[in-house]
Structures are given as C-alpha cells and as structure tokens.
Design a protein around this motif. Structure first.
Motif, PDB file in Angstrom:
ATOM      1  N   ALA A 140       0.831  -1.214   0.000  1.00 38.82           N
ATOM      2  CA  ALA A 140       0.000   0.000   0.000  1.00 38.82           C
ATOM      3  C   ALA A 140       0.864   1.263   0.000  1.00 38.82           C
ATOM      4  O   ALA A 140       0.507   2.263  -0.646  1.00 38.82           O
ATOM      5  CB  ALA A 140      -0.914  -0.004   1.221  1.00 38.82           C
ATOM      6  N   SER A 141       1.985   1.219   0.688  1.00 39.93           N
ATOM      7  CA  SER A 141       2.861   2.402   0.724  1.00 39.93           C
ATOM      8  C   SER A 141       3.461   2.689  -0.654  1.00 39.93           C
ATOM      9  O   SER A 141       3.609   3.855  -1.045  1.00 39.93           O
ATOM     10  CB  SER A 141       3.968   2.211   1.765  1.00 39.93           C
ATOM     11  OG  SER A 141       4.931   1.248   1.359  1.00 39.93           O
ATOM     12  N   ILE A 142       3.803   1.641  -1.392  1.00 38.87           N
ATOM     13  CA  ILE A 142       4.339   1.824  -2.752  1.00 38.87           C
ATOM     14  C   ILE A 142       3.234   2.337  -3.671  1.00 38.87           C
ATOM     15  O   ILE A 142       3.449   3.241  -4.494  1.00 38.87           O
ATOM     16  CB  ILE A 142       4.925   0.506  -3.287  1.00 38.87           C
ATOM     17  CG1 ILE A 142       6.080   0.042  -2.392  1.00 38.87           C
ATOM     18  CG2 ILE A 142       5.417   0.675  -4.726  1.00 38.87           C
ATOM     19  CD1 ILE A 142       6.606  -1.350  -2.717  1.00 38.87           C
ATOM     20  N   VAL A 143       2.022   1.770  -3.540  1.00 42.01           N
ATOM     21  CA  VAL A 143       0.871   2.233  -4.318  1.00 42.01           C
ATOM     22  C   VAL A 143       0.620   3.709  -4.032  1.00 42.01           C
ATOM     23  O   VAL A 143       0.381   4.508  -4.955  1.00 42.01           O
ATOM     24  CB  VAL A 143      -0.380   1.394  -3.988  1.00 42.01           C
ATOM     25  CG1 VAL A 143      -1.640   2.018  -4.599  1.00 42.01           C
ATOM     26  CG2 VAL A 143      -0.208  -0.046  -4.463  1.00 42.01           C
ATOM     27  N   GLN A 144       0.673   4.083  -2.764  1.00 42.59           N
ATOM     28  CA  GLN A 144       0.455   5.479  -2.374  1.00 42.59           C
ATOM     29  C   GLN A 144       1.476   6.402  -3.033  1.00 42.59           C
ATOM     30  O   GLN A 144       1.130   7.494  -3.519  1.00 42.59           O
ATOM     31  CB  GLN A 144       0.559   5.607  -0.846  1.00 42.59           C
ATOM     32  CG  GLN A 144       0.241   6.988  -0.314  1.00 42.59           C
ATOM     33  CD  GLN A 144      -1.242   7.285  -0.340  1.00 42.59           C
ATOM     34  OE1 GLN A 144      -2.040   6.647   0.330  1.00 42.59           O
ATOM     35  NE2 GLN A 144      -1.635   8.288  -1.121  1.00 42.59           N
ATOM     36  N   ALA A 145       2.728   5.964  -3.062  1.00 42.12           N
ATOM     37  CA  ALA A 145       3.792   6.791  -3.630  1.00 42.12           C
ATOM     38  C   ALA A 145       3.734   6.856  -5.152  1.00 42.12           C
ATOM     39  O   ALA A 145       4.116   7.863  -5.752  1.00 42.12           O
ATOM     40  CB  ALA A 145       5.154   6.251  -3.184  1.00 42.12           C
ATOM     41  N   GLU A 146       3.256   5.817  -5.790  1.00 36.96           N
ATOM     42  CA  GLU A 146       3.278   5.727  -7.251  1.00 36.96           C
ATOM     43  C   GLU A 146       2.025   6.289  -7.919  1.00 36.96           C
ATOM     44  O   GLU A 146       2.083   6.795  -9.044  1.00 36.96           O
ATOM     45  CB  GLU A 146       3.453   4.264  -7.689  1.00 36.96           C
ATOM     46  CG  GLU A 146       4.798   3.650  -7.340  1.00 36.96           C
ATOM     47  CD  GLU A 146       5.909   4.086  -8.299  1.00 36.96           C
ATOM     48  OE1 GLU A 146       5.618   4.802  -9.280  1.00 36.96           O
ATOM     49  OE2 GLU A 146       7.075   3.706  -8.049  1.00 36.96           O
ATOM     50  N   ALA A 147       0.893   6.213  -7.262  1.00 36.81           N
ATOM     51  CA  ALA A 147      -0.383   6.577  -7.902  1.00 36.81           C
ATOM     52  C   ALA A 147      -0.569   8.086  -7.990  1.00 36.81           C
ATOM     53  O   ALA A 147      -0.178   8.832  -7.080  1.00 36.81           O
ATOM     54  CB  ALA A 147      -1.538   5.956  -7.132  1.00 36.81           C
ATOM     55  N   GLY A 148      -1.189   8.495  -9.072  1.00 34.30           N
ATOM     56  CA  GLY A 148      -1.509   9.904  -9.253  1.00 34.30           C
ATOM     57  C   GLY A 148      -2.879  10.259  -8.709  1.00 34.30           C
ATOM     58  O   GLY A 148      -3.204  11.434  -8.541  1.00 34.30           O
TER      59      GLY A 148
ATOM     60  N   THR B 159      -5.162  -0.503  -9.944  1.00 34.99           N
ATOM     61  CA  THR B 159      -4.411  -0.968 -11.119  1.00 34.99           C
ATOM     62  C   THR B 159      -2.937  -1.137 -10.783  1.00 34.99           C
ATOM     63  O   THR B 159      -2.313  -2.157 -11.137  1.00 34.99           O
ATOM     64  CB  THR B 159      -4.567   0.040 -12.276  1.00 34.99           C
ATOM     65  OG1 THR B 159      -5.957   0.167 -12.606  1.00 34.99           O
ATOM     66  CG2 THR B 159      -3.804  -0.420 -13.503  1.00 34.99           C
ATOM     67  N   ILE B 160      -2.357  -0.145 -10.101  1.00 31.85           N
ATOM     68  CA  ILE B 160      -0.939  -0.237  -9.731  1.00 31.85           C
ATOM     69  C   ILE B 160      -0.722  -1.375  -8.742  1.00 31.85           C
ATOM     70  O   ILE B 160       0.259  -2.126  -8.835  1.00 31.85           O
ATOM     71  CB  ILE B 160      -0.469   1.108  -9.141  1.00 31.85           C
ATOM     72  CG1 ILE B 160      -0.484   2.184 -10.227  1.00 31.85           C
ATOM     73  CG2 ILE B 160       0.929   0.980  -8.531  1.00 31.85           C
ATOM     74  CD1 ILE B 160      -0.170   3.572  -9.731  1.00 31.85           C
ATOM     75  N   ALA B 161      -1.669  -1.557  -7.809  1.00 28.40           N
ATOM     76  CA  ALA B 161      -1.567  -2.650  -6.852  1.00 28.40           C
ATOM     77  C   ALA B 161      -1.581  -3.997  -7.572  1.00 28.40           C
ATOM     78  O   ALA B 161      -0.831  -4.926  -7.212  1.00 28.40           O
ATOM     79  CB  ALA B 161      -2.720  -2.579  -5.854  1.00 28.40           C
ATOM     80  N   ALA B 162      -2.393  -4.094  -8.625  1.00 31.10           N
ATOM     81  CA  ALA B 162      -2.467  -5.347  -9.399  1.00 31.10           C
ATOM     82  C   ALA B 162      -1.137  -5.649 -10.069  1.00 31.10           C
ATOM     83  O   ALA B 162      -0.668  -6.809 -10.057  1.00 31.10           O
ATOM     84  CB  ALA B 162      -3.586  -5.245 -10.431  1.00 31.10           C
TER      85      ALA B 162
ATOM     86  N   CYS C 108      10.048  -0.445  -9.330  1.00 31.62           N
ATOM     87  CA  CYS C 108       9.421   0.799  -8.872  1.00 31.62           C
ATOM     88  C   CYS C 108      10.488   1.794  -8.402  1.00 31.62           C
ATOM     89  O   CYS C 108      11.253   1.495  -7.477  1.00 31.62           O
ATOM     90  CB  CYS C 108       8.446   0.514  -7.738  1.00 31.62           C
ATOM     91  SG  CYS C 108       7.015  -0.454  -8.245  1.00 31.62           S
ATOM     92  N   GLN C 109      10.502   2.955  -9.019  1.00 29.38           N
ATOM     93  CA  GLN C 109      11.473   3.994  -8.670  1.00 29.38           C
ATOM     94  C   GLN C 109      11.217   4.572  -7.280  1.00 29.38           C
ATOM     95  O   GLN C 109      12.140   5.045  -6.613  1.00 29.38           O
ATOM     96  CB  GLN C 109      11.421   5.110  -9.723  1.00 29.38           C
ATOM     97  CG  GLN C 109      12.425   6.231  -9.523  1.00 29.38           C
ATOM     98  CD  GLN C 109      13.865   5.768  -9.688  1.00 29.38           C
ATOM     99  OE1 GLN C 109      14.137   4.889 -10.503  1.00 29.38           O
ATOM    100  NE2 GLN C 109      14.764   6.360  -8.896  1.00 29.38           N
ATOM    101  N   SER C 110       9.983   4.509  -6.834  1.00 26.39           N
ATOM    102  CA  SER C 110       9.609   5.144  -5.562  1.00 26.39           C
ATOM    103  C   SER C 110      10.335   4.558  -4.356  1.00 26.39           C
ATOM    104  O   SER C 110      10.551   5.257  -3.361  1.00 26.39           O
ATOM    105  CB  SER C 110       8.103   5.028  -5.344  1.00 26.39           C
ATOM    106  OG  SER C 110       7.700   3.666  -5.329  1.00 26.39           O
ATOM    107  N   THR C 111      10.709   3.285  -4.434  1.00 26.81           N
ATOM    108  CA  THR C 111      11.345   2.657  -3.269  1.00 26.81           C
ATOM    109  C   THR C 111      12.756   3.210  -3.022  1.00 26.81           C
ATOM    110  O   THR C 111      13.155   3.421  -1.875  1.00 26.81           O
ATOM    111  CB  THR C 111      11.409   1.131  -3.436  1.00 26.81           C
ATOM    112  OG1 THR C 111      12.125   0.815  -4.625  1.00 26.81           O
ATOM    113  CG2 THR C 111      10.010   0.530  -3.506  1.00 26.81           C
ATOM    114  N   SER C 112      13.506   3.443  -4.097  1.00 33.64           N
ATOM    115  CA  SER C 112      14.838   4.041  -3.931  1.00 33.64           C
ATOM    116  C   SER C 112      14.721   5.548  -3.679  1.00 33.64           C
ATOM    117  O   SER C 112      15.533   6.127  -2.950  1.00 33.64           O
ATOM    118  CB  SER C 112      15.717   3.773  -5.152  1.00 33.64           C
ATOM    119  OG  SER C 112      15.104   4.246  -6.331  1.00 33.64           O
ATOM    120  N   ASP C 113      13.701   6.185  -4.260  1.00 33.86           N
ATOM    121  CA  ASP C 113      13.473   7.604  -3.995  1.00 33.86           C
ATOM    122  C   ASP C 113      13.177   7.847  -2.518  1.00 33.86           C
ATOM    123  O   ASP C 113      13.516   8.906  -1.969  1.00 33.86           O
ATOM    124  CB  ASP C 113      12.304   8.130  -4.828  1.00 33.86           C
ATOM    125  CG  ASP C 113      12.678   8.351  -6.287  1.00 33.86           C
ATOM    126  OD1 ASP C 113      13.890   8.296  -6.603  1.00 33.86           O
ATOM    127  OD2 ASP C 113      11.759   8.561  -7.104  1.00 33.86           O
TER     128      ASP C 113
END
Length: 419
Positions: A286-294, A301-304, A321-326
């Motif tokens: 959910a944290s990655i989805v939160q960071a990636e979704a607009g 969709t991103i969670a899928a 996913c770029q968000s994890t290193s960001d």
C-alpha cells in the motif's frame, strides 16, 4: 636674718611650728602589720580568678551550643532548599534526561523513585510527603497514577508535578494545535511537523518510534531492525489530529497507532490472509501504491501490477518501482545523519527495487504511511494480468502485459522517459 628664718627658741628641731602641726596628721612610717590585709586581698583576687574561670567555661559552652544550633540550622536550610528545588525546579538544569520504563507504574511513590534513580530529584522522601499533603489539602490533585510506559524526555526545570504529569502521558499545557498529516507522509515528515508545531521533542519521538512496546496488535511484534530506517514507518495513519503543545512523545505516537488500529479492521486482516500476505506486506504494498499513484482511481491498477510481479519473482524478481529508492535518496536521506547510524547507500541495499537491483520482491519495509484508499487497493487489486505501468507528463496511467508492449507504449505516449 629675715623673720621667717629666725630660729624659735623653743623649737630645737628648727622646723616651722605651723608646718609641724599640719604634718602631725601625716604618717610616713608605721609598725602596723599589713600581712593579713594582703592575704585577704590575695584571697579576694584568687576568688575573682576562680569566678572568672567559671564564667569562661560557661561562655565556651554557650558558644559551642550556638555553633551547633547554627550548623544544624544550616543543614536543615540546605536540605529545605534542595527539597523546594525538587518541587519547583527553581535552579534546575533544562538539559533533558531520557527516562525509559517498559511497564506501567501504578503508584506515585514508585514514580518518584524512578525520578530519583535518574537523578532528577534529590529528596525523594520529602517529595512523597509533599504529594500526600497536596492530595489531602487539594483533594482533586492533578497527579495520579497510572504512569504510562514509554520514553520521556524530562528535566528538573519542569518541577516534580510537571515531570509526574508528563509521565502520566498527559499534556504539560492546555494549549492545543491541530495538524493535518497527508497520505504518503514519511515518518520523517511526521516527526518534523510535530516538532515544528512544538508538540514534542524530536529525540523523544525517535526513541519512542524505535524502542517503545505498544499493545496494538498490528505493531506488538514489530521490532527495530538495522535494515529499516524507522520501525513504525507505514503505521502512523495519516489524518487530522489535535495535539497538546508539550505532549509526551509516547502518547503522540499512540494517537496515530490507535487510528491505524481502528482503520484496519478484522475484515481487512482476514482478506490479507486470503491473499497469502501478512499485514506488514499489505502495508508495504500500500505504501508503494500510495507513492506511485496519481489518484485514488489509479491505485487498484498499480496494486495489481505489483502483486502480479510478486507472484512471479522468477520472471520478475524486481518490482521495478522507482519510488522505493526515492524513499531513501529523496525522502529521508537528509534526516538519516541525525536519526540513524547508517547512510542512504546502506539502506539502498534493501530498498532499491529497480530492475538492476538485487532486491527480490518487496523492499525491507514500507516507504511511507499510506491512507485508507491505498490499503484497500492492496487488499482488492484490479483484475488484470499486466506486469508494467508508467505515467505520462500529464499523470495518465498506462499498463502493459510484457516488456515489448511496455516499450512500445512508452515510445508512443511518453518518449521522453528513459526506460
């Protein structure tokens, strides 16, 4: 010869008769015995000396008595100063002392013992007596157990009551502040906002986040790890909260955790098990989805896509996913120098999920504190078979089933992206 020098015929001595008559009353020589008088006088002198000696002894005793009285008075006065200083913190230092106890304290006497053990008060017996008298006189006294387990940053300047009230987990003042924490805030963001609003001390917050045991089921078994920058990352539920200025760090963090416990229902936990995930994994997704979704609409969709990759780590070992290193390099790197013994490069070993990284599957922990929509998306992802996604410059979301389709769509809709 002058008349005055004529010899009187009857005066064979040649002495003037007038003078002779006068001098008959004067005694120049005598055979009187004066020895008794001298002895008597000497006796009186000796008596005076003895009496004087007796007076000197009395004076010495009096001086000694007064010296003892003064010394005892000084000792009592010094003790009284220490006692009053413990109560009111008049000349105490403002330097904070970390007071940490893991079990709830159920009586004031034991709480005062803790303060004495940490060197915050000197006269603990007097302090205990003061509290008893205050209760008897005031009746509804502000200080009363229990004293909540946690980490507290106290200083003697608070005074006895201020320190005890702080240990109760109650606010030090009645001034409140309303703060909104947005979905996607990192723990570092939350700490900084709390400090900016003077809710509590940064060091205290960090200590509580890393070391305090909470009874809430979601975090009760969550321990601090060398590979995770913030132990409670992902569990500080984003919302609008009212806090007191000067509130204890443990009660502040508990406020977040109470909300998280309320928002993540038993139904959510059952759904996680049904999907084959732990709640820790769901929070991380959910944290990655939160960071990636607009937007909230893009989240399922991103969670899928993320969960499709997690089910096929043979072909897709990395999430891409770029968000994890960001999260490491852009979100918390500036805070790591004061909050962690490790550098950003160290944590990248566990959080970089780009296609070139060695991290298989999920990163070591959540990368932000997700909101309800992101958590629901992780629990109920869209029913698609795609393994890639990207956004164009307008925030539109595109997905692809394989790498060739992904590159084709990138070239068509976002050729400026470096994939």
């Amino acid at each position: 010869m002058p008349d005055g020098l004529k010899n009187d015929e009857n005066n064979e001595s040649g002495i003037n008769p007038a003078a002779s008559d006068y001098q008959q009353n004067d005694i120049y020589f005598s055979d009187r015995d004066y020895s008794k008088a001298v002895k008597r006088e000497n006796g009186k002198t000796a008596g005076r000396i003895k009496k004087l000696k007796g007076k000197n002894g009395t004076v010495t005793s009096t001086y000694l008595f007064f010296i003892i009285v003064i010394a005892v008075s000084m000792i009592i006065s010094i003790y009284a100063v220490f006692c009053l200083n413990d109560i009111f913190g008049i000349t105490k230092s403002q330097s904070s002392v970390t007071v940490n106890y893991t079990e709830q304290i159920d009586n004031t006497s034991d709480a005062i013992d803790v303060l004495a053990d940490y060197g915050l008060i000197r006269c603990k017996n007097f302090c205990k007596l003061y509290v008893k008298l205050a209760r008897a006189v005031v009746g509804d006294y502000d200080v009363s157990p229990p004293f909540e387990a946690g980490v507290y940053y106290l200083n003697g300047k608070m005074g006895l009551e201020g320190m005890l009230i702080n240990m109760m987990g109650n606010p030090e003042t009645s001034e409140t502040v309303k703060i909104t924490f947005l979905e996607g805030y990192t723990t570092a963001d939350i700490i900084n906002k709390l400090v900016e609003n003077e809710v509590c001390d940064k060091a205290a917050l960090l200590s509580v986040i890393e070391s305090t045991d909470f009874s809430y089921s979601l975090v009760s078994g969550l321990t601090s790890k060398e590979t995770v920058p913030y132990r409670l990352e992902g569990y500080l539920f984003p919302n609008t909260y009212n806090f007191y200025v000067g509130q204890s760090a443990s009660s502040v963090i508990e406020t977040f955790l109470q909300e998280t416990e309320k928002e993540i229902t038993q139904e959510d936990r059952n759904r996680a098990k049904e999907l084959g995930y732990s709640m820790q994994e769901i929070i991380t997704i959910a944290s990655i989805v939160q960071a990636e979704a607009g937007s909230d609409e893009q989240m399922p969709t991103i969670a899928a896509v993320i969960e499709n990759r997690l089910k096929d780590t043979t072909n897709y070992p990395s999430l891409g996913c770029q968000s994890t290193s960001d999260y490491i390099t852009k979100k918390i790197a500036s805070s790591l120098s004061s909050t962690s013994a490790h550098t950003a490069d160290y944590y990248l070993q566990y959080y970089n999920t780009n296609s070139t990284s060695n991290v298989v599957g999920l990163p070591e922990g959540p990368i932000c504190n997700p909101g309800k929509a992101a958590i629901q998306a992780a629990l109920y992802p869209a029913d698609i078979n795609d393994y890639f996604f990207f956004h164009d410059s307008n925030g539109n979301l595109y997905t692809a089933k394989n790498n060739s389709e992904f590159k084709s769509k990138v070239q068509k809709y976002a050729p400026y992206l470096s994939y």
